[in-house]
Design a protein around this motif. Structure first.
Motif, PDB file in Angstrom:
ATOM      1  N   SER A  19      39.202  22.721  29.755  1.00 52.22           N
ATOM      2  CA  SER A  19      37.813  23.059  29.408  1.00 52.22           C
ATOM      3  C   SER A  19      37.021  21.974  28.921  1.00 52.22           C
ATOM      4  O   SER A  19      35.918  21.640  29.417  1.00 52.22           O
ATOM      5  N   HIS A  41      27.862  26.691  37.470  1.00 52.31           N
ATOM      6  CA  HIS A  41      29.390  27.156  37.811  1.00 52.31           C
ATOM      7  C   HIS A  41      30.300  26.327  36.913  1.00 52.31           C
ATOM      8  O   HIS A  41      31.289  27.039  36.448  1.00 52.31           O
ATOM      9  N   VAL A  44      30.122  27.412  33.343  1.00 53.74           N
ATOM     10  CA  VAL A  44      30.646  28.653  33.014  1.00 53.74           C
ATOM     11  C   VAL A  44      32.113  28.530  33.342  1.00 53.74           C
ATOM     12  O   VAL A  44      32.796  29.124  32.237  1.00 53.74           O
ATOM     13  N   MET A  45      32.845  27.837  33.892  1.00 51.98           N
ATOM     14  CA  MET A  45      34.285  27.620  33.983  1.00 51.98           C
ATOM     15  C   MET A  45      34.622  27.041  32.699  1.00 51.98           C
ATOM     16  O   MET A  45      35.790  27.327  32.138  1.00 51.98           O
ATOM     17  N   GLU A  47      33.403  27.180  29.612  1.00 48.41           N
ATOM     18  CA  GLU A  47      33.237  28.057  28.546  1.00 48.41           C
ATOM     19  C   GLU A  47      34.398  29.175  28.745  1.00 48.41           C
ATOM     20  O   GLU A  47      34.928  29.587  27.815  1.00 48.41           O
ATOM     21  N   ARG A  48      34.702  29.565  29.868  1.00 49.52           N
ATOM     22  CA  ARG A  48      35.781  30.429  30.227  1.00 49.52           C
ATOM     23  C   ARG A  48      37.070  29.985  29.869  1.00 49.52           C
ATOM     24  O   ARG A  48      37.859  30.815  29.255  1.00 49.52           O
ATOM     25  N   LEU A  49      37.447  28.503  30.164  1.00 47.30           N
ATOM     26  CA  LEU A  49      38.641  28.099  29.949  1.00 47.30           C
ATOM     27  C   LEU A  49      38.690  27.962  28.470  1.00 47.30           C
ATOM     28  O   LEU A  49      39.887  27.966  27.613  1.00 47.30           O
ATOM     29  N   SER A  50      37.564  27.706  27.968  1.00 47.67           N
ATOM     30  CA  SER A  50      37.593  27.430  26.288  1.00 47.67           C
ATOM     31  C   SER A  50      38.018  28.919  25.762  1.00 47.67           C
ATOM     32  O   SER A  50      38.869  28.894  24.742  1.00 47.67           O
ATOM     33  N   HIS A  51      37.514  29.971  26.143  1.00 48.79           N
ATOM     34  CA  HIS A  51      37.817  31.205  25.751  1.00 48.79           C
ATOM     35  C   HIS A  51      39.157  31.438  25.610  1.00 48.79           C
ATOM     36  O   HIS A  51      40.005  32.061  24.776  1.00 48.79           O
ATOM     37  N   ILE A  52      39.719  31.073  27.004  1.00 45.46           N
ATOM     38  CA  ILE A  52      41.021  31.402  27.203  1.00 45.46           C
ATOM     39  C   ILE A  52      42.180  30.524  26.341  1.00 45.46           C
ATOM     40  O   ILE A  52      43.162  31.118  26.011  1.00 45.46           O
ATOM     41  N   GLU A  55      42.156  32.298  22.988  1.00 41.37           N
ATOM     42  CA  GLU A  55      43.011  33.523  23.101  1.00 41.37           C
ATOM     43  C   GLU A  55      44.469  33.367  23.326  1.00 41.37           C
ATOM     44  O   GLU A  55      45.410  33.719  22.395  1.00 41.37           O
TER      45      GLU A  55
END
Length: 71
Positions: A19, A41, A44-45, A47-52, A55
């Motif tokens: 991320s 893009h 967004v990637m 942000e998504r990696l940070s969220h993953i 989790e």
């Protein structure tokens, strides 16, 4: 259980590093004047990696708690 927790924490750290790398690429793209779909893009990637990563860290914590309760 302990090994699973360690693997999850390793995955979490790896994804958080990815991320940070994507965020760096995003900043580089923007600094180079590429403010459009490509930098969007990449952002967004990141942000998504940070969220993953978050989790996966939560999963590792849940495993740790379950392990303590089982002991």
């Amino acid at each position: 259980m302990e090994e699973i927790e360690q693997v999850m924490r390793g995955f979490s750290l790896t994804v958080e590093g990815m991320s940070a790398g994507c965020a760096g690429v995003t900043e580089w793209l923007r600094a180079a004047g590429h403010v459009g779909p490509l930098s969007g893009h990449a952002s967004v990637m990141a942000e998504r990696l940070s969220h993953i990563g978050k989790e996966l860290a939560r999963l590792a914590e849940a495993i740790e708690k379950a392990q303590k309760r089982a002991s």
